[in-house]
Design an enzyme around this catalytic site. Structure first.
Site, PDB file in Angstrom:
ATOM      1  N   GLU A 124      35.709  23.268  17.122  1.00  0.00           N
ATOM      2  CA  GLU A 124      36.931  24.008  17.374  1.00  0.00           C
ATOM      3  C   GLU A 124      37.609  24.179  18.895  1.00  0.00           C
ATOM      4  O   GLU A 124      36.670  24.341  19.643  1.00  0.00           O
ATOM      5  CB  GLU A 124      36.382  25.703  17.261  1.00  0.00           C
ATOM      6  CG  GLU A 124      37.716  26.508  17.444  1.00  0.00           C
ATOM      7  CD  GLU A 124      37.289  28.082  17.200  1.00  0.00           C
ATOM      8  OE1 GLU A 124      36.082  28.464  16.818  1.00  0.00           O
ATOM      9  OE2 GLU A 124      38.224  28.813  17.124  1.00  0.00           O
ATOM     10  N   ARG A 168      19.899  22.816  16.415  1.00  0.00           N
ATOM     11  CA  ARG A 168      20.873  22.771  17.481  1.00  0.00           C
ATOM     12  C   ARG A 168      19.977  22.529  18.893  1.00  0.00           C
ATOM     13  O   ARG A 168      18.750  22.809  18.859  1.00  0.00           O
ATOM     14  CB  ARG A 168      21.712  23.846  17.633  1.00  0.00           C
ATOM     15  CG  ARG A 168      20.945  25.275  17.948  1.00  0.00           C
ATOM     16  CD  ARG A 168      21.925  26.501  18.044  1.00  0.00           C
ATOM     17  NE  ARG A 168      23.085  26.466  17.341  1.00  0.00           N
ATOM     18  CZ  ARG A 168      24.468  26.324  18.037  1.00  0.00           C
ATOM     19  NH1 ARG A 168      24.664  26.505  19.325  1.00  0.00           N
ATOM     20  NH2 ARG A 168      25.392  26.349  17.182  1.00  0.00           N
ATOM     21  N   LYS A 213      30.378  28.619  24.071  1.00  0.00           N
ATOM     22  CA  LYS A 213      31.611  28.495  24.709  1.00  0.00           C
ATOM     23  C   LYS A 213      32.152  29.816  25.323  1.00  0.00           C
ATOM     24  O   LYS A 213      32.713  30.057  26.358  1.00  0.00           O
ATOM     25  CB  LYS A 213      32.647  28.011  23.719  1.00  0.00           C
ATOM     26  CG  LYS A 213      32.450  26.485  23.672  1.00  0.00           C
ATOM     27  CD  LYS A 213      33.239  25.814  22.772  1.00  0.00           C
ATOM     28  CE  LYS A 213      32.963  26.003  21.316  1.00  0.00           C
ATOM     29  NZ  LYS A 213      33.952  25.183  20.473  1.00  0.00           N
TER      30      LYS A 213
END
Ligand code: ATP
Ligand code: MG
Length: 576
Positions: free
Chosen positions: A43, A276, A286
């Site tokens: 994104e 992850r 983020k």
């Protein structure tokens, strides 16, 4: 700290992992006509971090391994957080890491019309409805994993009414939050994601690509699976938290295929989840990284203390070192935490082979070699890299006055201190053996000058060159060296898991000493000759005994700035 291992021990072979095994099975069954197409779907709401690097290496690595391909897809469904600056930084970072996307970059926003049309198909099939309730009301009806949720009072709207409202949502007749479109699935499902999830919300905001064309935007869950399908992605590699979303993606796709049977001929995407990357002493969301940027705790997304790819690049990390790191952490389905020292190990290993060695002194004290003629200069030959003779040699000027590191001298040093003290001999690397005769101090007792004599018979190639002395020091000529600024870094956080404390803000754990800038450093004059630029145009060096450094992007030829990537672990000076 546990570390993941990959399945292949032989580092010559391409590393394989459980995802390769799954894809191999698909290929053996003849799925997708033997084709493999993966995607990396960021994104564009921030810069990429080291966790993304793992995903990039995995997705692009699979594309390369199977001679298929990898799409770069910007998942841009939230106009309020996304920006072209982020799009550009993501492309730069992926390219810098050494990967090439197969087609032109694609954007979920390219599919807004298609997604809208599919939403209409779901409404027509009575599988989606417009809800007028607020987000809070909807949340209150959601139930818990063990108790069923409640039906919305708007769940039984007619198809015609839903169609009309959805069309008017699109036309901009309503304000943000007045309506949402929801899937009609099962409010009692044990999977909370199946309890009539949102498909569309109203956001009156400018989108970085579609401008003001849309004021309704699809939710990630309604967009992601269909985007994969639409692009012909054969394997959609996600982090573990998306495992519970998979039934929903499949449900959406099945409804669409029901409503539009000709799509059934297209291959269905297979989603495979992996753990992850978690790294200690840092934050990796983020949102938190943006907070550090906005609050000016760091100088920007590319501050060398940031775990972002651009920060690591500015710090001096090489693309190869980051790919090596991704390889070493491997791919597994088990969550764990990787020690940041593994990342540091990888860059040391890479730079040890590639970085030219130069001399710099960070905290200087002057040494006068009293039996070396004033005004004389002797150019000493020095290897650029003992690990690679093809990197050649350069010359460094030896003069009567030199600088050494202040902490390489100790008055009344214990016998195990193999550096300089009055009455002791040390070797000056690539030059002579010198003996410390005396020191001069100022009124505060601070040493202002060290006086030595040199043994003229101890240069390399001379008879006395093999004479053994315990310490070897680095040095630079006072008259010939250049003054530089050096940034030394420590971890940005003092805590292993700064974001892991309940009720304590992660910023409470910042390390106040994460940056130490020193302006009094000196470097040999010909450092630029020492080695060619790296492929990415960044100049990187090993400052002998001090670590790996790179020239900062804001550096000017007459006022060089160096960032320390990592200190050296072992060095010849310590116990030589
Ligand atoms: P963050 O939570 O840090 O904000 P994100 O998951 O929201 O990251 P996206 O832009 O959606 O960021 O991520 C793009 C891709 O990178 C996704 O496929 C995501 O799964 C993957 N990714 C993100 N963080 C990690 C990580 N720590 N380790 C491995 N892959 C990751
Ligand atoms: Mg995300």
């Amino acid at each position: 700290m546990s570390k993941e291992t990959t399945d292949t021990a032989n580092s010559e072979l391409p590393k394989t992992n459980f995802i390769h095994q799954e894809i191999d099975k698909d290929l053996q069954q003849g799925k997708n006509n033997g084709k493999v197409l993966t995607r990396f779907p960021p994104e564009p709401n921030g810069y990429l971090h080291i966790g993304h690097a793992k995903s990039i290496c995995l997705n692009f690595g699979l594309g390369e391994y199977y001679k298929g391909g990898t799409n770069l897809r910007f998942d841009d469904t939230n106009p309020t957080k996304e920006d072209t600056e982020y799009v550009n930084s993501i492309m730069e970072d992926v390219s810098w890491l050494g990967f090439t996307w197969t087609n032109e970059p694609v954007y979920t926003s390219d599919y807004f019309q298609q997604l809208y049309d599919w939403a209409v198909l779901l409404i027509l099939a009575d599988k989606a409805y417009v809800d007028d309730q607020t987000a809070e009301q909807i949340a209150a009806q959601k139930g818990t994993p063990t108790t069923a949720g409640q039906h919305s009072p708007f769940r039984n709207r007619t198809v015609a009414e839903n169609l009309d409202l959805f069309e008017r949502m699109r036309k901009g007749e309503f304000k943000n939050g007045e309506h949402v479109l929801r899937a009609k699935i099962d409010m009692a499902s044990p999977n909370m994601h199946m309890r009539d999830p949102l498909m569309y919300r109203i956001i009156h905001a400018h989108h970085h690509r579609t401008g003001n064309d849309w004021c309704i935007y699809p939710m990630y869950d309604f967009a992601h699976g269909q985007s994969d399908f639409y692009e012909g992605i054969t394997h959609s590699i996600c982090t573990l938290e998306f495992e519970v979303h998979r039934p929903l993606y499949e449900w959406f796709l099945n409804q669409i295929l029901e409503a539009d049977p000709k799509l059934k001929e297209l291959p269905k995407t297979r989603q495979i989840e992996f753990a992850r990357l978690n790294l200690n002493y840092t934050v990796m969301s983020k949102r938190r990284l943006l907070e550090l940027v906005n609050s000016k705790i760091v100088t920007g997304w590319n501050d060398p203390r940031m775990p972002t790819i651009s920060g690591l690049r500015r710090r001096g990390y090489t693309p190869e070192s980051i790919r090596m790191f991704a390889d070493k952490v491997g791919v597994a389905r088990r969550e764990n935490i990787i020690d940041v020292s593994l990342l540091e190990h990888c860059v040391r290993e890479d730079l040890n082979k590639k970085a030219p060695r130069v001399y710099a002194v960070l905290n200087p004290v002057k040494v006068v070699i009293t039996n070396f003629a004033e005004g004389e200069v002797e150019w000493m030959e020095a290897e650029n890299n003992p690990e690679d003779d093809t990197m050649g040699t350069r010359t460094i000027p030896f003069t009567r006055e030199i600088f050494i590191e202040r902490d390489d001298f100790m008055e009344g040093a214990p016998s195990k201190f193999f550096r300089m003290d009055v009455g002791r001999e040390v070797r000056l690397k690539n030059a002579y053996i010198v003996k410390c005769e005396s020191i001069t101090k100022d009124a505060n007792g601070e040493i202002t000058e060290i006086q030595c004599t040199y043994d003229a018979n101890t240069k390399s190639g001379m008879e006395g060159s093999n004479r053994k002395v315990k310490g070897t020091l680095h040095w630079v000529s006072v008259n010939y060296s250049k003054q530089i600024t050096v940034n030394l870094y420590d971890r940005l956080f003092k805590d292993e898991d700064p974001a892991g404390h309940k009720d304590v803000d992660f910023k409470e754990f910042l390390n106040p000493d994460s940056l130490n800038t020193i302006n009094t450093c000196w470097i040999e004059p010909n450092f630029m000759e020492a080695g060619a630029k790296f492929n990415d145009g960044i100049l990187r060096f090993q400052f002998q005994r001090l670590g790996y450094f790179c020239l900062d992007m804001d550096s000017k030829p007459d006022s060089p700035i160096f960032n320390r990537t990592v200190p050296l672990k072992d060095s010849w000076g310590k116990n030589a």
